[in-house]
Design an enzyme around this catalytic site. Sequence first.
Site, short mmCIF file in Angstrom:
data_model
loop_
_atom_site.label_atom_id
_atom_site.label_comp_id
_atom_site.label_asym_id
_atom_site.label_seq_id
_atom_site.Cartn_x
_atom_site.Cartn_y
_atom_site.Cartn_z
N SER A 101 80.20 97.23 76.79
CA SER A 101 79.16 96.56 76.00
C SER A 101 79.21 97.12 74.59
O SER A 101 79.63 98.27 74.39
CB SER A 101 77.79 96.86 76.62
OG SER A 101 76.76 96.50 75.72
N TYR A 121 71.70 102.94 79.50
CA TYR A 121 72.74 101.93 79.77
C TYR A 121 73.90 102.10 78.78
O TYR A 121 75.07 102.12 79.17
CB TYR A 121 72.11 100.55 79.64
CG TYR A 121 73.06 99.38 79.61
CD1 TYR A 121 73.57 98.85 80.79
CD2 TYR A 121 73.40 98.76 78.40
CE1 TYR A 121 74.42 97.75 80.77
CE2 TYR A 121 74.24 97.66 78.37
CZ TYR A 121 74.75 97.16 79.56
OH TYR A 121 75.59 96.07 79.53
N LYS A 153 77.90 102.91 79.39
CA LYS A 153 79.01 102.05 78.93
C LYS A 153 79.97 102.85 78.04
O LYS A 153 81.18 102.59 78.04
CB LYS A 153 78.47 100.82 78.21
CG LYS A 153 77.70 99.85 79.12
CD LYS A 153 78.56 99.24 80.21
CE LYS A 153 77.84 98.11 80.95
NZ LYS A 153 78.65 97.52 82.03
N1 LIG Z 1 74.80 89.54 79.42
C1 LIG Z 1 74.96 90.36 78.40
O1 LIG Z 1 74.34 90.21 77.33
C2 LIG Z 1 75.93 91.51 78.50
C3 LIG Z 1 76.30 92.16 77.32
C4 LIG Z 1 77.20 93.21 77.38
C5 LIG Z 1 77.74 93.60 78.59
N2 LIG Z 1 77.35 92.95 79.74
C6 LIG Z 1 77.94 93.41 81.01
O2 LIG Z 1 78.58 92.31 81.65
C7 LIG Z 1 78.52 92.49 83.05
C8 LIG Z 1 77.99 91.23 83.72
O3 LIG Z 1 76.70 90.95 83.22
P1 LIG Z 1 75.97 89.53 83.39
O4 LIG Z 1 75.17 89.34 82.16
O5 LIG Z 1 76.93 88.48 83.82
O6 LIG Z 1 74.96 89.87 84.60
P2 LIG Z 1 74.19 88.92 85.63
O7 LIG Z 1 74.13 87.52 85.15
O8 LIG Z 1 72.92 89.64 85.94
O9 LIG Z 1 75.15 88.95 86.92
C9 LIG Z 1 75.35 90.16 87.60
C10 LIG Z 1 76.20 89.92 88.83
O10 LIG Z 1 76.45 91.18 89.44
C11 LIG Z 1 75.93 91.21 90.77
N3 LIG Z 1 75.44 92.58 90.99
C12 LIG Z 1 74.43 93.22 90.36
N4 LIG Z 1 74.31 94.48 90.83
C13 LIG Z 1 75.29 94.63 91.78
C14 LIG Z 1 75.69 95.70 92.62
N5 LIG Z 1 75.07 96.88 92.62
N6 LIG Z 1 76.76 95.49 93.46
C15 LIG Z 1 77.40 94.30 93.52
N7 LIG Z 1 77.05 93.26 92.73
C16 LIG Z 1 76.01 93.42 91.88
C17 LIG Z 1 74.85 90.11 90.79
O11 LIG Z 1 74.61 89.55 92.09
P3 LIG Z 1 73.56 90.24 93.13
O12 LIG Z 1 72.26 90.35 92.38
O13 LIG Z 1 73.54 89.32 94.31
O14 LIG Z 1 74.16 91.57 93.47
C18 LIG Z 1 75.51 89.07 89.89
O15 LIG Z 1 76.50 88.36 90.60
C19 LIG Z 1 77.69 93.76 83.29
O16 LIG Z 1 78.54 94.86 83.47
C20 LIG Z 1 76.92 93.91 82.00
O17 LIG Z 1 76.57 95.26 81.75
C21 LIG Z 1 76.48 91.91 79.72
#
Ligand SMILES: NC(=O)c1ccc[n+]([C@@H]2O[C@H](COP(=O)([O-])OP(=O)(O)OC[C@H]3O[C@@H](n4cnc5c(N)ncnc54)[C@H](OP(=O)(O)O)[C@@H]3O)[C@@H](O)[C@H]2O)c1
Length: 256
Positions: free
Chosen positions: A148, A161, A165
């Site tokens: 991130s 967080y 990262k």
């Molecule tokens: N969105 C942003 O703005 C952003 C920015 C920078 C980095 N990121 C990074 O990108 C990645 C994905 O984020 P996203 O925004 O796509 O998140 P999201 O929409 O909340 O999706 C998260 C996914 O991970 C699963 N999950 C969560 N905790 C888990 C666990 N302990 N074990 C297995 N599966 C798990 C969730 O399903 P379940 O709830 O069923 O487990 C879901 O499929 C993360 O690493 C996040 O830190 C996101």
Amino acid sequence: MSEIQDLAGRTALVTGASRGIGMAIAAEFLARGAKVAITARKPEPLEEAARALRAGREGAVVLPIAGNAGDADARAEAVTRTVAELGSLDILVNNTGINPVFGSLMEADLDAVRKIFDVNVVAALGFIQQAHKAWMGEHGGAVVNLASVAGLRSTGAIAAYGASKAALIRLTEELAWQLGPSIRVNAVAPGVVKTKFAEALVAGGEEQTAAMYPMKRLGTPEDVAGLVAFLVSDAAAWITGDTIRVDGGLLATGSL
Ligand SMILES: NC(=O)c1ccc[n+]([C@@H]2O[C@H](COP(=O)([O-])OP(=O)(O)OC[C@H]3O[C@@H](n4cnc5c(N)ncnc54)[C@H](OP(=O)(O)O)[C@@H]3O)[C@@H](O)[C@H]2O)c1
């Protein structure tokens, strides 16, 4: 979505892929010809995601494996089943990430902080160890870790967080050194991407947040998926240990 079949014949495991960025990465890999295994904790939304990923893609192979990334047995099962049922494990994307702590580090619940590091950092290493043992150590492969911009700059608001990262970014460098030349390990660092995860980050209003970005919009899961697919492809054969920003120019402004 790409029309290039540059991942044909390869198998990918994408963690945390029942929605958001992980699901978009799985879709991009399928479009490029890979077979894909996906994980998440909740089985039903994961099965639903697998059905949605297969829809309209004749012959698409999608294997949903429910389990918590923080659980060693679940990680072992995901890797073992991917190799046994899909034939190999050439690509691993550590996409799972959590962010349950906001605000002052002095007030932070240390059990919650420990959980952040466990899921965001230790679980990623655990998956790589398993993938190395089961397939990549002998056959090679490519790994991408979802970092991130909060791992590259201090944010104040999501400090624990961000620290996790930052650790993932350094882990990526160390692993690239230890696992080269047959396994490449890179990270991507997104700015705010419109997913369920980011809802709390844009609570102040999407337009106000988007205005800070040179691209004047927030990211989409597809913006990140294209970069990840490039990094695991042969087009990135000499890129390892790197963390590539996909942030609509946010860090270029110096405002974070
Ligand atoms: N969105 C942003 O703005 C952003 C920015 C920078 C980095 N990121 C990074 O990108 C990645 C994905 O984020 P996203 O925004 O796509 O998140 P999201 O929409 O909340 O999706 C998260 C996914 O991970 C699963 N999950 C969560 N905790 C888990 C666990 N302990 N074990 C297995 N599966 C798990 C969730 O399903 P379940 O709830 O069923 O487990 C879901 O499929 C993360 O690493 C996040 O830190 C996101």
